[in-house]
Design a protein around this motif. Structure first.
Motif, mmCIF file in Angstrom:
data_model
loop_
_atom_site.group_PDB
_atom_site.id
_atom_site.type_symbol
_atom_site.label_atom_id
_atom_site.label_comp_id
_atom_site.label_asym_id
_atom_site.label_seq_id
_atom_site.Cartn_x
_atom_site.Cartn_y
_atom_site.Cartn_z
ATOM 1 N N PRO A 238 0.685 -0.995 -0.057
ATOM 2 C CA PRO A 238 -0.095 -0.050 0.012
ATOM 3 C C PRO A 238 0.797 1.181 -0.003
ATOM 4 N N ARG B 142 -7.219 1.029 -1.009
ATOM 5 C CA ARG B 142 -7.491 2.037 -0.059
ATOM 6 C C ARG B 142 -6.163 3.060 0.038
ATOM 7 N N ALA C 238 -6.309 -3.304 0.338
ATOM 8 C CA ALA C 238 -5.633 -2.347 0.971
ATOM 9 C C ALA C 238 -4.788 -1.381 -0.026
ATOM 10 N N GLU D 260 -3.024 2.495 8.423
ATOM 11 C CA GLU D 260 -3.918 1.241 8.633
ATOM 12 C C GLU D 260 -3.970 0.187 7.607
ATOM 13 N N ALA D 261 -4.148 0.715 6.334
ATOM 14 C CA ALA D 261 -4.229 -0.142 5.476
ATOM 15 C C ALA D 261 -2.875 -1.239 5.124
ATOM 16 N N SER D 262 -1.730 -0.690 5.651
ATOM 17 C CA SER D 262 -0.548 -1.664 5.656
ATOM 18 C C SER D 262 -0.630 -2.656 6.720
ATOM 19 N N LEU E 168 -1.175 -7.605 6.591
ATOM 20 C CA LEU E 168 -1.341 -8.268 5.307
ATOM 21 C C LEU E 168 -0.554 -9.483 5.001
ATOM 22 N N ARG F 91 -4.570 -7.771 0.439
ATOM 23 C CA ARG F 91 -3.754 -6.992 -0.047
ATOM 24 C C ARG F 91 -4.418 -6.088 -1.145
#
Ligand SMILES: O=C(CO)[C@H](O)[C@H](O)COP(=O)(O)O
Length: 319
Positions: free
Chosen positions: A243, A278, A275, A291-293, A296, A272
């Motif tokens: 991300p 995002r 994410a 947060e997205a990272s 995963l 992934r």
């Protein structure tokens, strides 16, 4: 608008808007470039099966790219990489409601004709496949279906647009999971555009010589110098695996991201993929990207571009 260079109406490659109340015909530059406009800010994901295409759609991809092997597998397995089997392309077209792109080899006019016949929404004339012609790219102007092409610098991008490409992606080094070449290419293109703008302001007569140096169509060089942007949408590609990679390239001026190997060769493709979507959308919001990272699982292992001998650099295909 009057051009400061010529004193006459500014030349432009911009497609003309149809008169009010009329519907633009399919295959016009306006329609072909317009589809890329609608994809802006999104992620386009490489998929090799209908099931992967559904995962991509569910994760929020704006389009999928149908191909028979993701670039990392093409790199690992070697051999000649060609357009996918029409059944595979058709299966992916039938599986999703988002636009479907598919790859043709550089210069392979008949692969492009077949993909247009199959009803794909975009053709990627891609250096990831083995080139069919080491001298000529496809003349894309006569096709109804739009094309996206790769570029490592501004001259290359403008040559492709001159041949009829409706969208550009900076090339990066596909299949490595190493984002460094994508960074280099987007930086190069953005810097060369800024330099043209500066020349337009200070010594516009030098733009003709610059067009010669860039080996790019003069009218397109004048247009970019005047507007400060490419006349088509530019995504980035090649080596995006996290991300944070996607968010960084967006912050550097990409208008969207292609991701291939980084998703379906990772530990948890669905997580992934979502994410990366995002992080691309909220690329300026570090809390959202952080947060997205999280959580995963394993990223693709990849290979450092610095360890790649020159013949293995896909970005050097095309000119
Ligand atoms: O092939 C592509 C464009 O033609 C891909 O979409 C992109 O370059 C994939 O690269 P990677 O596998 O490194 O994400």
């Amino acid at each position: 608008m009057t051009d400061t260079l010529t004193g006459s109406a500014a030349p432009t490659s911009a497609p003309t808007t149809p008169a009010a109340g009329t519907t633009p015909a399919t295959g016009t530059p306006l329609v072909k470039r317009g589809l890329a406009e609608m994809l802006k800010g999104g992620v386009i994901m490489d998929v090799v099966t209908a099931e992967q295409a559904r995962i991509a759609e569910d994760s929020g991809a704006v389009a999928v790219m149908a191909l028979e092997r993701v670039p990392a597998d093409i790199r690992a397995q070697g051999g000649v990489a060609r357009m996918s089997d029409p059944d595979l392309v058709q299966g992916i077209v039938d599986a999703v409601s988002i636009p479907v792109m598919a790859k043709a080899r550089i210069g392979h006019t008949v692969e492009a004709q077949i993909l247009q016949h199959l009803g794909v929404d975009y053709i990627d004339e891609s250096e990831v496949l083995s080139p069919a012609d080491y001298t000529h790219h496809i003349d894309k102007r006569g096709f109804d279906v739009p094309f996206v092409c790769g570029a490592t610098n501004l001259g290359e991008a403008l040559r492709r647009i001159g041949e009829g490409a409706s969208m550009i992606r900076s090339k990066g080094e596909a299949g490595t999971g190493d984002v460094s070449e994508a960074v280099r290419h987007i930086r190069t293109i953005r810097t060369e555009i800024a330099e043209l703008q500066a020349l337009h302001a200070t010594s516009p007569d030098a733009l003709f010589h610059r067009a010669k140096e860039l080996a790019a169509p003069t009218e397109l060089v004048l247009e970019v110098a005047r507007t400060g942007e490419l006349p088509v949408v530019m995504f980035t590609a090649g080596g995006v695996a996290t991300p944070a990679d996607a968010a960084m390239l967006m912050q550097m001026g990409a208008e969207g991201v292609f991701v291939g190997s980084g998703i379906f060769l990772s530990g948890d493709p669905a997580a992934r993929a979502a994410a990366i979507v995002r992080a691309t959308t909220f690329h300026d919001d570090v809390a959202a990207v952080a947060e997205a990272s999280r959580g995963l699982g394993e990223a693709m292992v990849g290979i450092s571009v610095a360890d790649l001998p020159a013949p293995h650099r896909l970005a050097e295909r095309g000119w």
